[in-house]
Structures are given as structure tokens and as C-alpha cells.
Design a protein around this motif. Structure first.
Motif: not given
Length: 196
Positions: A33-39
Motif C-alpha cells: 500500500v505504501a509502495a503504491f502511494g509512492i508510485y
């Protein structure tokens, strides 16, 4: 002309994708979830810095923050539905990813329209949503998502959204009845009193 400087935009996306791919193994395990927030923040930032019209910096920053939040929400909804449904086969996973991608794409296109006054016709929305769903499914079916833990889903999605905007802007400039530049209404002024 369109809403973006597309050559710069696509070059920036390619550089970001290459950088993320090269540094993928050194990234801390922050969760999907955090990774997709960054993406989501990276694509929104790439879009915000390549706009032809220059809205205030605060407006562009809010766009990045909200786009990042929408990206995390889309993934969280997809993961939540997966956990509720238990173990899933490929067809259920494809359906869930398609739904999550489509909702995310529609929300993001609405955000672009709202924040930057882009005149996106319903056909542009449909093109962007279907492009994102197709890109997500291509990554899923190819199996490349297993190597990137979501990175390639995000990158394919970036290019699908941007390509949808580019196609829309290309069709707009080919049709003289549609706006053709920032001075003739393709990016309309934002009435700040409307937001209150």
C-alpha cells in the motif's frame, strides 16, 4: 497542443521507471500500500511538473498528495476484497485488479479534470480507464508482476494514463471544434470560490 509537454512527460516517466527498476532490491520492505502511494505520487509529480499551464505550486502539491492517497486507497480496497474472499484463482485476481485499476483510473482522471481544468470528455475517461485495465491485465497475464512486486503494474498504469491523455489531446487538436491550446480553453481557469 494539449495539457502536457508530452515528450518531457514520457521521458520523465521512463527515467523514473528505470530508476525504480534499478534500485528495487535496495528498497526497504514498506508494504504494497505504501509502495503504491509512492508510485502514485511519482506519476502525479511527473504530471504536475510537465503541465503546459502553470497552476500555483500549492495546487500542484495538493494534487500529488491526493493522487498518492487515491493510489493507496485503490490498492487497499483491492487487498481488502482479496482478504474477505479468501484464496483466489487467476480469474478472480484479474477481476479484482481490473476493478481496482478501473476505479483508480476514473478517480485519477477526475482529479486531473478538477485540479487542472482539463476538458476530458466521457470518451477520454473511458479510454483512460480501459487503457489502465488492459495494462494491468497484460502485466498480470505476462507474470512480470512477480518480479517487481507491483512496480510493473504501477509503471504500466502510468503509461496507460498518460497515453490516454495524449490520445485525447491528439484527437482534440485534430477536431477544430475542440479546444487546442491553453489560451483557448483546453485548460480552463479554476474558480477558487467554487471550492468553498
Amino acid at each position: 497542443m494539449g495539457i502536457l509537454y508530452y515528450a518531457r512527460h514520457f521521458a520523465l516517466l521512463a527515467c523514473l521507471a528505470a530508476l525504480l527498476a534499478a534500485t528495487r532490491r535496495w528498497n526497504p520492505a514498506i508494504g504494497v500500500v505504501a509502495a503504491f502511494g509512492i508510485y502514485g505520487a511519482l506519476h502525479a509529480a511527473a504530471l504536475a511538473v510537465t503541465l503546459r499551464a502553470r497552476p500555483p505550486a500549492g495546487r500542484r502539491l495538493w494534487f500529488v498528495v491526493i493522487a498518492s492517497s487515491l493510489s493507496m486507497l485503490s490498492v487497499a480496497l483491492g487487498l481488502g476484497a482479496r482478504f474477505i474472499g479468501g484464496s483466489m484463482g487467476m480469474a478472480q485476481t484479474a477481476l479484482l485488479l481490473s476493478l481496482s485499476s478501473g476505479i483508480g483510473a476514473a478517480s485519477y482522471a477526475s482529479l486531473i479534470r478538477r485540479f487542472f481544468g482539463a476538458h476530458l470528455a466521457p470518451s477520454a475517461f473511458a479510454r483512460i480507464v480501459l487503457g489502465c485495465i488492459a495494462a494491468t491485465l497484460v502485466v498480470l497475464v505476462s507474470g512480470i508482476y512477480l518480479k517487481g512486486a507491483g512496480l510493473w503494474v504501477a509503471v504500466s498504469w502510468w503509461f496507460a494514463v498518460s497515453l490516454g491523455l495524449w490520445v485525447h489531446d491528439g484527437r482534440s487538436s485534430a477536431n477544430p471544434s475542440l479546444p487546442q491550446s491553453a489560451n483557448d480553453g483546453s485548460i480552463g481557469p479554476i474558480d477558487e470560490t467554487e471550492r468553498r
